[in-house]
Design an enzyme around this catalytic site. Structure first.
Site, PDB file in Angstrom:
ATOM      1  N   ARG A 274       1.048  -1.170  -0.231  1.00 14.21           N
ATOM      2  CA  ARG A 274       0.162   0.076  -0.059  1.00 14.21           C
ATOM      3  C   ARG A 274       0.735   1.126  -0.029  1.00 14.21           C
ATOM      4  O   ARG A 274       0.569   2.198  -0.750  1.00 14.21           O
ATOM      5  CB  ARG A 274      -0.981   0.088   1.177  1.00 14.21           C
TER       6      ARG A 274
ATOM      7  N   ASP B 295      -7.258  19.638 -13.732  1.00  7.46           N
ATOM      8  CA  ASP B 295      -7.501  18.270 -14.376  1.00  7.46           C
ATOM      9  C   ASP B 295      -6.969  18.240 -15.856  1.00  7.46           C
ATOM     10  O   ASP B 295      -7.654  18.917 -16.686  1.00  7.46           O
ATOM     11  CB  ASP B 295      -8.848  18.070 -13.906  1.00  7.46           C
TER      12      ASP B 295
HETATM   13  C1  LIG Z   1     -13.159  10.201 -16.378  1.00  9.92           C
HETATM   14  C2  LIG Z   1     -12.434  11.542 -15.807  1.00  9.92           C
HETATM   15  C3  LIG Z   1     -12.424  11.672 -14.444  1.00  9.92           C
HETATM   16  C4  LIG Z   1     -12.490  10.512 -13.228  1.00  9.92           C
HETATM   17  O1  LIG Z   1     -11.568   9.612 -13.511  1.00  9.92           O
HETATM   18  P1  LIG Z   1     -11.899   7.980 -13.214  1.00  9.92           P
HETATM   19  O2  LIG Z   1     -10.642   7.340 -13.770  1.00  9.92           O
HETATM   20  O3  LIG Z   1     -13.105   7.529 -13.941  1.00  9.92           O
HETATM   21  O4  LIG Z   1     -12.178   7.948 -11.602  1.00  9.92           O
HETATM   22  C5  LIG Z   1     -11.909  12.873 -13.818  1.00  9.92           C
HETATM   23  N1  LIG Z   1     -11.928  14.002 -14.762  1.00  9.92           N
HETATM   24  C6  LIG Z   1     -12.221  13.719 -16.164  1.00  9.92           C
HETATM   25  C7  LIG Z   1     -11.973  15.058 -16.985  1.00  9.92           C
HETATM   26  C8  LIG Z   1     -12.704  12.494 -16.672  1.00  9.92           C
HETATM   27  O5  LIG Z   1     -12.901  12.541 -17.872  1.00  9.92           O
END
Ligand SMILES: *Cc1c(COP(=O)(O)O)cnc(C)c1O
Length: 387
Positions: free
Chosen positions: A56, A182
């Site tokens: 972990r 993001d």
């Molecule tokens: C898919 C996605 C997420 C979430 O990710 P997961 O791997 O599905 O948990 C977050 N931000 C964006 C822009 C995404 O396309």
């Protein structure tokens, strides 16, 4: 070449392929082995080999991936997680406390919105939505002294709005907050937010980084050692880590990111050209188009404009649904960023949960994740689907 040299001197593709791992000293294995082990023999109590104690906390297959993630984002440290949302939750707990406030995109990825609205809010974290393309609106949403994070996506999903990372970083820093980007839609090949002034990058590596629609994963990359320390603690304390098989697959995908992204972009540009002239299409949404409101900013901060394309169908919702159901090479499915082309109807699928709210998307909207198949086949498939 040492790992540090790879990070500092090499080009993107070299870092994606070599950073994070030196051929195994005992066997010479060129690729990081899948270390399917939960624990590690100690040479006397506390005598850890290479710092490995329990998987972990750390696992060599994951360590290799984390080094490569840091290198491609030009960050100080990378962290891998079991999913994008696991990465996001860990980051929030590492950097915020109950009573704090965050600014989030008013068109955030649905799962991110749900995380802040239903999970972090119950923990005592408040949030305000603001459009990422409007720096003044983001500034106005900040509560000085309370706002710990300004969280943005760029491009956003599915309307592909663009946020000016450099300007948003300045706004966040003026208020004593950190800028989190993001970077899932752009991928580190097309955009490196840390270089533009962001403090933290998060990814759903499920999408372009993994790239083959065969593994779910997430990542955090940071440039500050204090932030790294907080994330290290929470990654271990919360435990949302990927296993060695998942880490291997994600790392394998990352190595070909550059060539895949270039083909995604080539194909998306051709698909945009086809859609732009088509009588069944009322609007094409792509940051590479001059009429896109974020075109200039995207041109400054992205290498190319990406593989995601949205468009509106002149015949309305029924016609949009029909297109989604008629394609054969484009697969009707959620998610994005894989080698295969996907088509979806955001209003009924990925964005069904925001129907009736300010975040509602047009009913005649179709979203494409343009894959790396033969582009003439993709265009013929869409042409057929328009009927
Ligand atoms: C898919 C996605 C997420 C979430 O990710 P997961 O791997 O599905 O948990 C977050 N931000 C964006 C822009 C995404 O396309």
């Amino acid at each position: 070449m040492s790992e540090q040299q790879h990070r500092n001197k090499s080009g993107f593709e070299t870092r994606a392929i070599h950073a994070g791992y030196e051929p195994d000293p005992t066997t010479g294995a060129v690729i990081p082995p899948i270390y399917a082990t939960s624990t590690y023999k100690q040479d006397g109590v506390g005598g850890l080999r290479g710092g490995y104690e329990y998987s972990r906390s750390a696992n060599p297959t994951r360590t290799a991936l984390e080094g490569a993630l840091a290198a491609v984002e030009e960050g100080e440290r990378g962290f891998a997680f079991a999913s994008g949302l696991a990465a996001e939750d860990t980051l929030v707990r590492a950097l915020c406390r109950p009573g704090d406030h965050v600014v989030i995109p008013d068109d955030a990825y649905g799962g991110t919105f749900r995380l802040f609205d239903k999970v972090e809010q119950a923990w005592g974290l408040t949030h305000s939505p603001a459009p990422v393309s409007d720096v003044d609106a983001v500034r106005a949403a900040i509560r000085p002294g309370e706002t710990k994070l300004v969280w943005v996506e760029t491009p956003t999903n599915p309307l592909l709005n663009i946020g000016d990372i450099e300007a948003l970083a300045a706004v966040a820093h003026d208020a004593g907050a950190l800028l989190v980007v993001d970077n899932t839609f752009a991928s580190p090949y097309l955009q490196q937010p840390l270089v533009l002034g962001a403090d933290v990058v998060v990814h759903s590596t499920t999408k372009y980084v993994g790239g083959h629609s065969d593994v779910v994963g997430g990542a955090i990359v940071v440039r500050d050692l204090d932030v790294a320390e907080a994330v290290t603690f929470h990654q271990n304390a919360m435990g949302a880590v990927p296993g060695p098989f998942d880490s291997f697959l994600t790392h394998r995908g990352l190595k070909t990111l550059a060539v895949r992204m270039d083909r995604h972009c080539d194909n998306a540009e051709r698909v945009v050209e086809f859609l732009t002239g088509h009588p069944a299409v009322s609007q094409v949404i792509y940051p590479g188009l001059e009429e896109h409101p974020g075109h200039a900013v995207a041109g400054r901060q992205m290498k190319r404009y990406g593989g995601m394309v949205s468009f509106r169908v002149a015949g309305g919702e029924a016609a949009a649904l029909a297109v989604c159901e008629r394609t054969e090479v484009f697969t009707l499915a959620e998610s994005l960023g894989g080698i295969e082309s996907l088509i979806e109807h955001p209003g009924r699928m990925t964005h069904a949960s925001v129907a009736g709210t300010d975040l509602e998307v047009p009913a005649d909207l179709v979203r494409l994740s343009v894959g790396i198949e033969t582009v003439d086949d993709l265009i013929a498939d869409l042409d057929r689907a328009f009927g």
